[in-house]
Each structure stands twice: as structure tokens, then as C-alpha cells.
Design a protein around this motif. Structure first.
Motif, PDB file in Angstrom:
ATOM      1  N   THR A   1      36.097  52.208  37.565  1.00 20.93           N
ATOM      2  CA  THR A   1      35.824  50.858  38.032  1.00 20.93           C
ATOM      3  C   THR A   1      36.754  50.498  39.189  1.00 20.93           C
ATOM      4  N   ASP A   2      36.156  49.860  40.224  1.00 16.44           N
ATOM      5  CA  ASP A   2      36.935  49.441  41.383  1.00 16.44           C
ATOM      6  C   ASP A   2      37.301  47.965  41.337  1.00 16.44           C
ATOM      7  N   SER A   3      36.512  47.154  40.649  1.00 11.37           N
ATOM      8  CA  SER A   3      36.759  45.712  40.651  1.00 11.37           C
ATOM      9  C   SER A   3      37.835  45.349  39.627  1.00 11.37           C
ATOM     10  N   THR A   4      38.559  44.278  39.942  1.00 10.09           N
ATOM     11  CA  THR A   4      39.626  43.810  39.054  1.00 10.09           C
ATOM     12  C   THR A   4      39.047  43.237  37.767  1.00 10.09           C
ATOM     13  N   ALA A   5      37.936  42.497  37.888  1.00  8.83           N
ATOM     14  CA  ALA A   5      37.314  41.919  36.693  1.00  8.83           C
ATOM     15  C   ALA A   5      36.808  43.017  35.763  1.00  8.83           C
ATOM     16  N   GLY A   6      36.279  44.067  36.315  1.00 13.28           N
ATOM     17  CA  GLY A   6      35.808  45.192  35.508  1.00 13.28           C
ATOM     18  C   GLY A   6      36.955  45.881  34.785  1.00 13.28           C
ATOM     19  N   LYS A   7      38.088  46.043  35.499  1.00 15.23           N
ATOM     20  CA  LYS A   7      39.253  46.666  34.876  1.00 15.23           C
ATOM     21  C   LYS A   7      39.800  45.799  33.748  1.00 15.23           C
ATOM     22  N   ILE A   8      39.821  44.481  33.948  1.00 12.94           N
ATOM     23  CA  ILE A   8      40.294  43.577  32.891  1.00 12.94           C
ATOM     24  C   ILE A   8      39.354  43.652  31.691  1.00 12.94           C
ATOM     25  N   GLY A   9      38.067  43.712  31.948  1.00 11.74           N
ATOM     26  CA  GLY A   9      37.089  43.827  30.866  1.00 11.74           C
ATOM     27  C   GLY A   9      37.274  45.123  30.074  1.00 11.74           C
ATOM     28  N   TRP A  10      37.496  46.238  30.780  1.00  9.77           N
ATOM     29  CA  TRP A  10      37.702  47.507  30.083  1.00  9.77           C
ATOM     30  C   TRP A  10      39.013  47.517  29.291  1.00  9.77           C
TER      31      TRP A  10
END
Length: 117
Positions: A44-53
Motif C-alpha cells: 500500500t502506498d497511501s497513508t490511510a491504507g497503511k493505517i487501516g492495515w
């Protein structure tokens, strides 16, 4: 008597293994899910995606840690394997006949078997 004690130890290890089979499956599933979550986190490249993971990973980690007592089942499986190997080792021993002569060449096999015990 030794075979009977090995049988009792093997039976106990088998019962413990069966009792912990479900948590062992969930522990393995949790570790696999943590691996998948980590791989998705790295992709994942997005910050929101990383926080979700990370949030999903923490939830799965807490579920996986709750199944840590399944390691008792793993220890029981290892003990069962060791008991099985010990059982097989006793039956596969060399067949040596005791001869009452003092000739060293005749008694070599008996003496060698005694040294290897």
C-alpha cells in the motif's frame, strides 16, 4: 514395564494434542493472516491504507495471541513424535545371542551391543 509407561505417556500426549487441535489451527491461521496483512501493508502506498492495515493487523494479532496456549499442543506433538521414535528404536535393536565362551571373536557382537546401550 517400559513399553507400558511409553504407551501411557503417548496416550497422554495424544489426548493433549487433540484437546489443543482447534487452538493450534487458529494460531496457524492467525500467523498466516498476519503475514498476508504485512504483505498488503508493504504494497500500500497511501497513508490511510497503511493505517487501516495496521488496525486490522493489531486486531488479528490480539486474536492470535489469545491462542498462544496452543503451543502446549505443539509440545505434545513433539513429545508424541519422540515417544514414537523411542518405541521404534527398542524394537529395531540387534538380535544378539549370548554365548558363554571366552573367545573374543565369538563374543564381539554381544560386547558391541552392550557398549552401544
Amino acid at each position: 514395564m517400559k513399553k507400558f509407561l511409553l504407551f501411557l505417556a503417548g496416550l497422554t500426549a495424544f489426548i493433549v494434542l487433540l484437546a489443543n487441535l482447534g487452538p493450534m489451527v487458529f494460531l496457524g491461521l492467525g500467523i498466516w493472516l498476519l503475514y498476508v496483512i504485512f504483505k498488503q501493508f508493504m504494497k500500500t502506498d497511501s497513508t490511510a491504507g497503511k493505517i487501516g492495515w495496521v488496525i486490522v493487523g493489531l486486531i488479528v494479532l490480539s486474536i492470535t495471541i489469545s491462542n498462544m496456549f496452543a503451543l502446549i499442543g505443539v509440545v505434545a506433538a513433539v513429545a508424541l513424535y519422540m515417544i514414537y521414535k523411542s518405541w521404534k528404536k527398542e524394537t529395531d535393536g540387534p538380535v544378539v545371542h549370548h554365548i558363554e565362551e571366552d573367545d573374543p571373536f565369538t563374543n564381539f557382537e554381544r560386547q558391541w551391543a552392550e557398549l552401544n546401550k
